[in-house]
Enzyme design. Structure first.
Site, PDB file in Angstrom:
ATOM      1  N   LYS A 193       0.859  -1.181   0.000  1.00 53.68           N
ATOM      2  CA  LYS A 193       0.000   0.000   0.000  1.00 53.68           C
ATOM      3  C   LYS A 193       0.895   1.231   0.000  1.00 53.68           C
ATOM      4  O   LYS A 193       1.541   1.549   0.979  1.00 53.68           O
ATOM      5  CB  LYS A 193      -0.926   0.019   1.221  1.00 53.68           C
ATOM      6  CG  LYS A 193      -1.899   1.163   1.143  1.00 53.68           C
ATOM      7  CD  LYS A 193      -2.858   1.208   2.292  1.00 53.68           C
ATOM      8  CE  LYS A 193      -3.866   2.315   2.102  1.00 53.68           C
ATOM      9  NZ  LYS A 193      -3.309   3.585   1.610  1.00 53.68           N
ATOM     10  N   ARG A 215      -3.343   8.944  -4.994  1.00 55.47           N
ATOM     11  CA  ARG A 215      -4.087   8.053  -5.880  1.00 55.47           C
ATOM     12  C   ARG A 215      -4.549   8.851  -7.085  1.00 55.47           C
ATOM     13  O   ARG A 215      -5.073   9.953  -6.944  1.00 55.47           O
ATOM     14  CB  ARG A 215      -5.290   7.509  -5.108  1.00 55.47           C
ATOM     15  CG  ARG A 215      -6.196   6.583  -5.879  1.00 55.47           C
ATOM     16  CD  ARG A 215      -5.690   5.168  -5.885  1.00 55.47           C
ATOM     17  NE  ARG A 215      -6.569   4.314  -6.672  1.00 55.47           N
ATOM     18  CZ  ARG A 215      -7.658   3.735  -6.197  1.00 55.47           C
ATOM     19  NH1 ARG A 215      -8.029   3.938  -4.942  1.00 55.47           N
ATOM     20  NH2 ARG A 215      -8.389   2.955  -6.985  1.00 55.47           N
TER      21      ARG A 215
END
Lengths: 539, 351
Positions: free
Chosen positions: A229, A234
């Site tokens: 992660k 994003r």
């Protein structure tokens, strides 16, 4: 404006999702398109940026009501919501305006931005005179850019999908990205489903659920695609019709903040959409989020900054290839296609090196082995794992069971409550914003502010304790007896010149109220500095 | 000469008459403005209160040594002539007028100037020094006309009946509950009352107040009136699922001055909030300050600081008198350990 005001108050008055969706659906069906599109524009989180300076707005209210400015401030501290405070202070006005929302929005919200202060004042005062009390509240929300009404994008999408009789995913796609609040846009958004999509629009992001209880319920590890992660931004990278666009998850265009990524454009095939993460990256390793932060929110990114904080696009997924929407394909198939695409791009002779990567898969023999790897996540500069079901589609929103984020356990320390301030909105009138300190010798130095993690009941108990144990008041802030100890959880730590302790914590929240602990047992600054040395970003 | 009223360890104290007004603990002699728990405490030797509020005070404090005064009737205590005047807060609630050598002080207790069908109308009493409550002493607190609020309650009740849902209205058991009962259209449907409310209704009836008939809200009554009734219950009962479940899926509402602010309204998580207070709003306090003719104004209960500053900037000699209830806006958050219902998160009495 009348109908929109009604809608706002209907949404505001209930906590029930079904009632909210019904109210929205009714509005979308009944309102004229030229107004409905504005409502949608605001409801989906768009804002009139810098329409009016709130300091000026407060002073104008003071002048109009004959109250001193300090009284306006005192009322704001009590109410906890500026738009509401101002509406409550102005003389009561029943009824309302006949002006349609489109006119109010265009001429009395967006247009404000380009006016001189004195002209703004005229528009504001004129609007106060025309609007009823309930309308003023809504209008204040619009011009101060704080338009939130407890109906998130998901609800709005669902309601609009019902009103337009379209699948929610189609609506979600169509309202994503940039569009102007015109009847034409409305027409495009609610028109019957067809194959054509706007080239500039990203897909709605698929979001992960936190995996709080570990992977025991997830079945075989073989069914999951595991990745690190990453801690960046994003984003979706679009290359359609020769145009290169980068959309953040907040649906802002960030293309120009990362100009080096545009160098990829000539070598990308057309009709391509990748989902991934923009990361600050150097020497084969991610830089801490703090470094990436320096590149955000700038109009222009200079050469120096580009050199100091180079970025890459770490791709997770391919959502569209050759113009074909791949989102209903299984994760495993998309992953294979992604690797293929990136391989082709990277092997193009003119491809700029080190800009496009594929987020590597993490291999482990089983959940236990994976769990062991997770322990070292922080040292790798990642936040844990992403678990993606191999047969899952790329759905809309945050459905359970497709993507999990299995984050590394947070860092923790025990800190003492030293200051408190009243909250806003639902927490108005309650002391809910806390500052915590750690020991430097005999002194407590502030190390973090935290707002979340307590139950409503704990908040009320603590509120009463704060009122009875106040040492001093500085405006809205109180210092309190250093007695209450809280376990703070946080995701990262870095140096900071803005904090007296010299450190800043990332996402600090209250994990536990340690009523059994004495303040003297709280963490010391030396211990915090040890955490910094181990996990800090070192800059 | 010393102040007629001072803040002492046990609350407001009049040294010239050696008595307290609404003391926080038992004292020798207590003048009590009204029966709410943050004003009427147990344990004093002798009480002086209004005749109009006697039945209600006795319901709260039981067997006490109580002397009563009719409105404006005077009584000499030490060097001080004491009389009581209607405060309009709840039935029998009094302002205390104190006079010594021609100097007049008035302690308002809790009060409101808006009309109320149950409480006697507020009477302006001229004085040199006014000690006023300040629960809602900010200009964001301005009440709508009560008639409109009553209408809104009636409308909400009607809509619920049409939808087949019971209406549960949370209102403080002493004062607000009777205020609402006397104000709604009682012919529209059955009225039910929580036990704490029912007890206070009876005390009001004993005091000669006419209230519509109310039925005790037990399971049977709830069942028989399902979808029809308006239930009046203290705010605490909303947090007791066990008590609420007999009404099925009721529509809930709060009646309180705090409902003026959306954040507080939402925190209650009731379906509706009606702005109905038994306290003076900002305009009400200023009106009383002006009409009293007072030059000095002491403020107590609630957020006193802004009001003190505002009065000073506008020519009054104003100051703040601390209360045991911490002197700031926390009066609504359970700081009052009410003996009848004292759950967390209840409103201040009558707020």
């Amino acid at each position: 404006m009348k109908r929109f005001t009604e809608l706002y108050h209907e949404l505001d008055a209930t906590t029930r999702t079904t009632l909210k969706v019904e109210a929205l659906e009714r509005y979308f069906r009944e309102a004229p398109p030229a107004d409905a599109v504005w409502a949608l524009w605001f409801l989906s989180g768009r804002r009139a940026k810098r329409a009016v300076n709130t300091t000026l707005l407060r002073s104008w209210v003071a002048e109009e009501t004959g109250l001193p400015l300090w009284m306006v401030e005192a009322c704001y501290a009590e109410v906890g919501d500026l738009a509401e405070t101002l509406a409550l202070l102005l003389p009561r006005a029943e009824g309302g305006t006949e002006l349609p929302l489109r006119e109010v929005a265009a001429e009395r919200v967006l247009a404000l931005r380009d006016l001189e202060d004195e002209e703004k004042r005229n528009v504001v005062v004129d609007s106060w005179n025309r609007f009823g009390t309930r309308e003023r509240l809504v209008w204040h929300k619009l011009i101060t850019g704080g338009f939130r009404v407890g109906a998130g994008r998901k609800l709005v999408t669902r309601a609009l999908a019902r009103a337009a009789e379209l699948p929610p995913a189609v609506v979600a796609h169509r309202i994503t990205g940039q569009w102007d609040p015109t009847p034409d846009s409305w027409e495009r958004i609610v028109r019957p489903e067809d194959a054509e999509g706007s080239a500039a629009r990203p897909y709605p992001f698929l979001l992960a659920h936190p995996l709080n209880d570990g992977p025991d319920e997830l079945g075989a590890l073989e069914d999951w695609q595991v990745e690190w992660k990453w801690d960046g931004i994003r984003a979706q990278l679009l290359h359609r019709g020769g145009e290169f666009l980068l959309w953040s998850r907040g649906e802002e265009l960030v293309t120009h903040q990362f100009p080096e990524l545009q160098e990829l454009a000539p070598v990308l095939p057309d009709g391509l959409v990748l989902d991934g993460e923009v990361l600050a990256w150097r020497d084969g390793e991610p830089l801490p989020f703090g470094a990436l932060q320096r590149r955000l929110g700038r109009k222009k990114v200079g050469e120096t900054l580009r050199t100091e904080v180079p970025v890459v696009f770490q791709a997770y997924d391919v959502l569209e290839r050759d113009g074909e929407d791949l989102r209903s394909r299984p994760q495993a198939e998309r992953r294979a296609l992604l690797e293929e695409v990136v391989e082709v791009v990277s092997s193009t002779p003119l491809a700029p090196p080190n800009l496009l990567k594929v987020s590597p898969r993490v291999e482990a023999s089983g959940w236990a082995a994976l769990g062991a790897l997770r322990e070292g996540a922080r040292d790798r500069g990642v936040e844990g794992f992403m678990l993606k079901r191999r047969d899952g589609e790329y759905a809309v929103g945050r459905p359970r069971g497709l993507w999990w984020k299995w984050k590394v356990d947070p860092l923790e320390l025990d800190a003492v409550l030293i200051y408190a301030q009243q909250g806003h909105g639902r927490r108005a009138g309650l002391y809910t914003d806390y500052t915590f300190g750690v020991w430097r010798g005999e002194e407590l130095v502030p190390v973090a502010k935290a707002y979340t993690g307590l139950t409503d009941k704990q908040i009320r108990t603590l509120d009463r304790w704060i009122r009875r144990n106040t040492r001093e008041r500085f405006g809205p802030v109180r210092s309190v007896e250093p007695e209450q100890v809280f376990q703070l959880a946080f995701d990262g730590i870095r140096t900071s010149s803005r904090h007296k302790s010299g450190v800043a914590l990332r996402f600090p929240r209250m994990a536990r109220w340690r009523q059994e602990k004495a303040a003297s047992e709280a963490t010391t600054l030396e211990e915090v500095e040890a955490l910094l040395a181990r996990y800090g970003d070192g800059d | 000469m010393s102040d007629l009223v001072q803040v002492a360890e046990d609350g407001l104290y009049c040294p010239a008459g050696d008595f307290h007004i609404d003391p926080w603990r038992g004292v020798e002699r207590a003048v009590v403005t009204h029966a709410h728990a943050d004003h009427a405490r147990w344990g004093s030797e002798h009480y002086l209160a209004s005749a109009s509020g006697e039945a209600i005070l006795r319901e709260r404090l039981g067997d006490i040594s109580l002397e009563t005064l009719d409105w404006a009737e005077t009584r000499r205590i030490g060097e001080v002539i004491v009389s009581l005047h209607p405060a309009g807060h709840v039935r029998g609630s009094a302002q205390v007028r104190l006079e010594r050598d021609g100097e007049v002080w008035v302690v308002t207790g809790d009060y409101k100037v808006h009309p109320d069908p149950v409480a006697e109308a507020f009477e302006v009493v001229r004085c040199h020094t006014l000690v006023s409550e300040c629960t809602f002493g900010l200009p964001v607190y301005r009440w709508p006309e009560p008639e409109g609020v009553y209408q809104a309650i009636d409308d909400w009740w009607r809509e619920n009946r049409e939808a087949g849902r019971t209406s549960v209205l949370f209102a403080y058991a002493l004062g607000k509950a009777q205020h609402v009962l006397a104000a709604v259209d009682a012919s529209a449907g059955p009225l039910l009352a929580h036990g704490a409310v029912q007890k206070m209704n009876e005390a009001h009836r004993r005091a000669g107040v006419e209230l519509p008939e109310t039925r005790y809200a037990d399971t049977e009554a709830a069942k028989e009136t399902r979808g029809e009734a308006l239930v009046i219950a203290p705010p605490s009962s909303g947090g007791r699922p066990g008590w609420m479940k007999k009404f099925g899926r009721p529509s809930t509402a709060f009646a309180s001055g705090w409902m003026r602010v959306r954040g507080r309204r939402r925190r209650r998580s009731a379906d509706r909030g009606f702005v109905l207070s038994d306290h003076a709003d900002w305009d009400g306090i200023l009106q009383v300050v002006r009409e009293s003719g007072a030059e000095r104004v002491g403020l107590t209960h609630g957020k006193t600081e802004p009001m003190v500053r505002w009065l000073r900037e506008n020519g009054w000699d104003a100051w703040s008198l601390p209360t045991r209830y911490e002197g700031e806006a926390d009066v609504d958050e359970g700081a009052v350990d009410e003996e009848v219902e004292a759950p967390e998160g209840t409103e201040a009495p009558g707020s």
